[in-house]
Design an enzyme around this catalytic site. Structure first.
Site, PDB file in Angstrom:
ATOM      1  N   ASP A   1       1.852   1.914  13.416  1.00  0.00           N
ATOM      2  CA  ASP A   1       3.024   2.706  13.045  1.00  0.00           C
ATOM      3  C   ASP A   1       3.605   3.195  14.386  1.00  0.00           C
ATOM      4  O   ASP A   1       3.132   4.190  14.948  1.00  0.00           O
ATOM      5  CB  ASP A   1       2.501   3.852  12.161  1.00  0.00           C
ATOM      6  CG  ASP A   1       3.539   4.875  11.769  1.00  0.00           C
ATOM      7  OD1 ASP A   1       4.616   4.924  12.396  1.00  0.00           O
ATOM      8  OD2 ASP A   1       3.245   5.646  10.835  1.00  0.00           O
TER       9      ASP A   1
ATOM     10  N   ARG B   1       0.819  -1.220   0.000  1.00  0.00           N
ATOM     11  CA  ARG B   1       0.000   0.000   0.000  1.00  0.00           C
ATOM     12  C   ARG B   1       0.850   1.267   0.000  1.00  0.00           C
ATOM     13  O   ARG B   1       0.567   2.221  -0.705  1.00  0.00           O
ATOM     14  CB  ARG B   1      -0.948  -0.010   1.219  1.00  0.00           C
ATOM     15  CG  ARG B   1      -2.041   1.037   1.148  1.00  0.00           C
ATOM     16  CD  ARG B   1      -2.932   1.010   2.381  1.00  0.00           C
ATOM     17  NE  ARG B   1      -2.228   1.393   3.584  1.00  0.00           N
ATOM     18  CZ  ARG B   1      -1.921   2.647   3.924  1.00  0.00           C
ATOM     19  NH1 ARG B   1      -2.264   3.644   3.135  1.00  0.00           N
ATOM     20  NH2 ARG B   1      -1.261   2.909   5.031  1.00  0.00           N
TER      21      ARG B   1
ATOM     22  N   ARG C   1      -4.950  -3.686  14.749  1.00  0.00           N
ATOM     23  CA  ARG C   1      -4.416  -4.676  13.808  1.00  0.00           C
ATOM     24  C   ARG C   1      -3.068  -4.279  13.250  1.00  0.00           C
ATOM     25  O   ARG C   1      -2.290  -5.110  12.792  1.00  0.00           O
ATOM     26  CB  ARG C   1      -5.401  -4.902  12.650  1.00  0.00           C
ATOM     27  CG  ARG C   1      -5.579  -3.691  11.780  1.00  0.00           C
ATOM     28  CD  ARG C   1      -6.374  -3.895  10.514  1.00  0.00           C
ATOM     29  NE  ARG C   1      -6.518  -2.612   9.853  1.00  0.00           N
ATOM     30  CZ  ARG C   1      -5.612  -2.069   9.054  1.00  0.00           C
ATOM     31  NH1 ARG C   1      -4.506  -2.706   8.752  1.00  0.00           N
ATOM     32  NH2 ARG C   1      -5.804  -0.870   8.527  1.00  0.00           N
ATOM     33  N   SER C   2      -2.788  -2.952  13.199  1.00  0.00           N
ATOM     34  CA  SER C   2      -1.630  -2.439  12.488  1.00  0.00           C
ATOM     35  C   SER C   2      -1.176  -1.165  13.202  1.00  0.00           C
ATOM     36  O   SER C   2      -2.011  -0.308  13.513  1.00  0.00           O
ATOM     37  CB  SER C   2      -2.056  -2.140  11.039  1.00  0.00           C
ATOM     38  OG  SER C   2      -1.054  -1.486  10.308  1.00  0.00           O
TER      39      SER C   2
ATOM     40  N   CYS D   1      -7.405   1.038  12.077  1.00  0.00           N
ATOM     41  CA  CYS D   1      -6.253   0.344  12.669  1.00  0.00           C
ATOM     42  C   CYS D   1      -6.615  -0.103  14.076  1.00  0.00           C
ATOM     43  O   CYS D   1      -6.564  -1.274  14.401  1.00  0.00           O
ATOM     44  CB  CYS D   1      -5.049   1.261  12.645  1.00  0.00           C
ATOM     45  SG  CYS D   1      -4.529   1.518  10.941  1.00  0.00           S
TER      46      CYS D   1
HETATM   47  N1  LIG Z   1       1.262   5.787   8.140  1.00  0.00           N
HETATM   48  C1  LIG Z   1       0.300   6.119   9.003  1.00  0.00           C
HETATM   49  N2  LIG Z   1       0.599   6.178  10.315  1.00  0.00           N
HETATM   50  C2  LIG Z   1      -0.350   6.532  11.222  1.00  0.00           C
HETATM   51  O1  LIG Z   1      -0.013   6.569  12.426  1.00  0.00           O
HETATM   52  C3  LIG Z   1      -1.663   6.817  10.757  1.00  0.00           C
HETATM   53  C4  LIG Z   1      -1.949   6.752   9.384  1.00  0.00           C
HETATM   54  N3  LIG Z   1      -0.946   6.392   8.517  1.00  0.00           N
HETATM   55  N4  LIG Z   1      -3.180   7.050   8.875  1.00  0.00           N
HETATM   56  C5  LIG Z   1      -4.298   7.267   9.768  1.00  0.00           C
HETATM   57  C6  LIG Z   1      -3.921   7.817  11.074  1.00  0.00           C
HETATM   58  C7  LIG Z   1      -3.522   9.260  11.133  1.00  0.00           C
HETATM   59  N5  LIG Z   1      -2.570   9.269  12.255  1.00  0.00           N
HETATM   60  C8  LIG Z   1      -1.570  10.212  12.403  1.00  0.00           C
HETATM   61  C9  LIG Z   1      -1.314  11.102  11.381  1.00  0.00           C
HETATM   62  C10 LIG Z   1      -0.307  12.050  11.515  1.00  0.00           C
HETATM   63  C11 LIG Z   1       0.437  12.089  12.686  1.00  0.00           C
HETATM   64  C12 LIG Z   1       1.494  13.141  12.809  1.00  0.00           C
HETATM   65  O2  LIG Z   1       1.874  13.760  11.835  1.00  0.00           O
HETATM   66  N6  LIG Z   1       2.014  13.400  13.970  1.00  0.00           N
HETATM   67  C13 LIG Z   1       3.083  14.346  14.215  1.00  0.00           C
HETATM   68  C14 LIG Z   1       2.582  15.764  14.362  1.00  0.00           C
HETATM   69  C15 LIG Z   1       1.226  15.893  14.993  1.00  0.00           C
HETATM   70  C16 LIG Z   1       0.689  17.310  15.132  1.00  0.00           C
HETATM   71  O3  LIG Z   1       1.399  18.286  14.834  1.00  0.00           O
HETATM   72  O4  LIG Z   1      -0.459  17.443  15.558  1.00  0.00           O
HETATM   73  C17 LIG Z   1       3.832  13.899  15.458  1.00  0.00           C
HETATM   74  O5  LIG Z   1       4.978  14.316  15.578  1.00  0.00           O
HETATM   75  O6  LIG Z   1       3.281  13.154  16.262  1.00  0.00           O
HETATM   76  C18 LIG Z   1       0.159  11.204  13.717  1.00  0.00           C
HETATM   77  C19 LIG Z   1      -0.831  10.267  13.575  1.00  0.00           C
HETATM   78  C20 LIG Z   1      -2.445   7.941  12.807  1.00  0.00           C
HETATM   79  N7  LIG Z   1      -2.721   7.164  11.628  1.00  0.00           N
HETATM   80  O1  LIG Z   2      -4.668   4.921  14.699  1.00  0.00           O
HETATM   81  C1  LIG Z   2      -3.843   4.544  13.841  1.00  0.00           C
HETATM   82  C2  LIG Z   2      -4.130   4.576  12.480  1.00  0.00           C
HETATM   83  C3  LIG Z   2      -3.200   4.134  11.602  1.00  0.00           C
HETATM   84  N1  LIG Z   2      -2.006   3.670  12.034  1.00  0.00           N
HETATM   85  C4  LIG Z   2      -1.008   3.236  11.032  1.00  0.00           C
HETATM   86  C5  LIG Z   2      -0.668   1.788  10.946  1.00  0.00           C
HETATM   87  C6  LIG Z   2      -0.174   1.651   9.507  1.00  0.00           C
HETATM   88  O2  LIG Z   2       1.185   2.093   9.436  1.00  0.00           O
HETATM   89  C7  LIG Z   2      -1.044   2.637   8.752  1.00  0.00           C
HETATM   90  C8  LIG Z   2      -2.264   1.977   8.138  1.00  0.00           C
HETATM   91  O3  LIG Z   2      -1.875   1.170   7.098  1.00  0.00           O
HETATM   92  P1  LIG Z   2      -2.579  -0.228   6.718  1.00  0.00           P
HETATM   93  O4  LIG Z   2      -1.937  -0.575   5.421  1.00  0.00           O
HETATM   94  O5  LIG Z   2      -4.041   0.033   6.582  1.00  0.00           O
HETATM   95  O6  LIG Z   2      -2.251  -1.196   7.818  1.00  0.00           O
HETATM   96  O7  LIG Z   2      -1.475   3.565   9.734  1.00  0.00           O
HETATM   97  C9  LIG Z   2      -1.694   3.665  13.377  1.00  0.00           C
HETATM   98  O8  LIG Z   2      -0.586   3.270  13.794  1.00  0.00           O
HETATM   99  N2  LIG Z   2      -2.633   4.091  14.236  1.00  0.00           N
END
Ligand SMILES: Nc1nc(=O)c2c([nH]1)NC[C@@H]1CN(c3ccc(C(=O)N[C@@H](CCC(=O)O)C(=O)O)cc3)CN21
Ligand SMILES: O=c1ccn([C@H]2C[C@H](O)[C@@H](COP(=O)(O)O)O2)c(=O)[nH]1
Length: 283
Positions: free
Chosen positions: A183, A22, A180-181, A160
């Protein structure tokens, strides 16, 4: 904090490299992690080895509670976290179900508050849980599930953290949350705060004492472009003493959460942290 650092170290020491189609990136991955948070003692699991944007994490959870399906609504609460998934993923941009700019589709809170029934109408899973718990009822099925495979094609991302299962023992409320997943550098920093705050909030509006929250993660990973920052910067830092969270005691009902609550109703005290780290985000 220790359990977070242990998981990061475990991924680095024992992880397997897995290609992710993905995102087109490789992830260093382990399977199964169990984290626990003592909500009753207000041991707020906020990361101290980098600055954590805890308000965005709580704003995201509040958006799920409200059943939001639009990144602009999340932004208005204080979370920019859905902008990329709603507006930058090519597969979603080409999806005929996407209703326009900022639309996320039928994800997370939409399923939690308005799960479509095959015979018409919708199910509000969260309201049923809150009503039951308030009446002291735990029917052993107090489950908030965002995971609806029949509608995956109508949303920008599969959830997730997909299931939150509440339990009552006497007057004490417990929560088991399933993911399930994960980051670990970016998402888990938020997800820990969200599991903790969800139990604290639902206990508060149902008049119960919060107990423990149990957070089960299946696939825990670090993306290849995050690894050096985690290994050589964040993990080299010494953690600080934990912070604590306070929630406005005037929040007394699900309706309060749906209507007037903002991030000003949450405060963190005693938060000592190292400098922010900008981890790459994979869309
Ligand atoms: N690849 C990926 N990882 C994720 O953790 C994730 C997704 N996709 N897609 C859906 C949601 C969105 N989430 C996110 C998205 C962005 C941040 C992020 O950019 N955090 C920064 C800055 C936050 C801010 O300024 O408010 C950080 O340093 O934590 C964190 C979680 C968690 N999820
Ligand atoms: O709450 C959340 C939402 C998303 N994530 C992360 C986990 C993965 O890195 C991506 C989602 O990718 P998939 O291919 O759908 O598994 O976003 C997270 O940690 N926490």
């Amino acid at each position: 904090m220790k359990q977070y650092l242990d998981l990061c170290n475990r991924i680095i020491d024992e992880g397997t490299w897995i290609e992710n189609e993905r995102t087109g990136k490789r992830c260093l991955t382990v399977i199964n992690a169990d984290l626990t948070y003592n909500v009753g003692n207000n041991e707020f699991p906020l990361i101290t080895t980098r600055k954590s944007f805890w308000k965005s994490a709580i704003a995201e959870m509040l958006g799920y509670i409200r059943g939001y399906d639009n990144a602009a609504d999340f932004r208005a609460l204080g979370a920019k976290t859905w902008d990329a998934n709603a507006n930058e993923n090519r597969v979603w941009l080409n999806n005929p179900h996407r209703k326009g700019v900022d639309d996320m589709g039928r994800v997370y809170g939409v399923q939690g508050r308005a799960w479509s029934k095959p015979d018409g109408g919708t199910i509000d899973q969260l309201k049923k849980i809150v009503d039951n718990l308030k009446a002291g009822i735990d029917d052993r099925g107090e489950i908030l599930s965002f995971y609806n495979p029949g509608e995956f094609h109508m949303g920008c991302l599969r959830p997730c953290m997909h299931t939150h299962n509440f339990s009552l023992l006497g007057d004490t409320l417990y929560l088991n949350s399933f993911q399930r997943s994960c980051d670990v550098p970016l998402g888990l920093n938020f997800n820990q705060v969200q599991v903790f705050t969800l139990l604290a909030l639902i206990a508060q509006i149902t008049g119960k004492k919060p107990g423990m929250a149990y957070h089960k993660i299946v696939n825990a990973h670090i993306y290849e472009d995050q690894l050096a920052l985690m290994r050589d910067v964040q993990l080299k830092r010494e953690p600080f003493e934990p912070a604590s969270l306070s929630i406005n005691p005037d929040i007394k009902s699900l309706e309060d959460l749906e209507t007037w609550v903002t991030m000003d109703d949450f405060e963190v005290s005693g938060y000592q942290h190292h400098e922010a780290i900008k981890y790459p985000f994979s869309v």
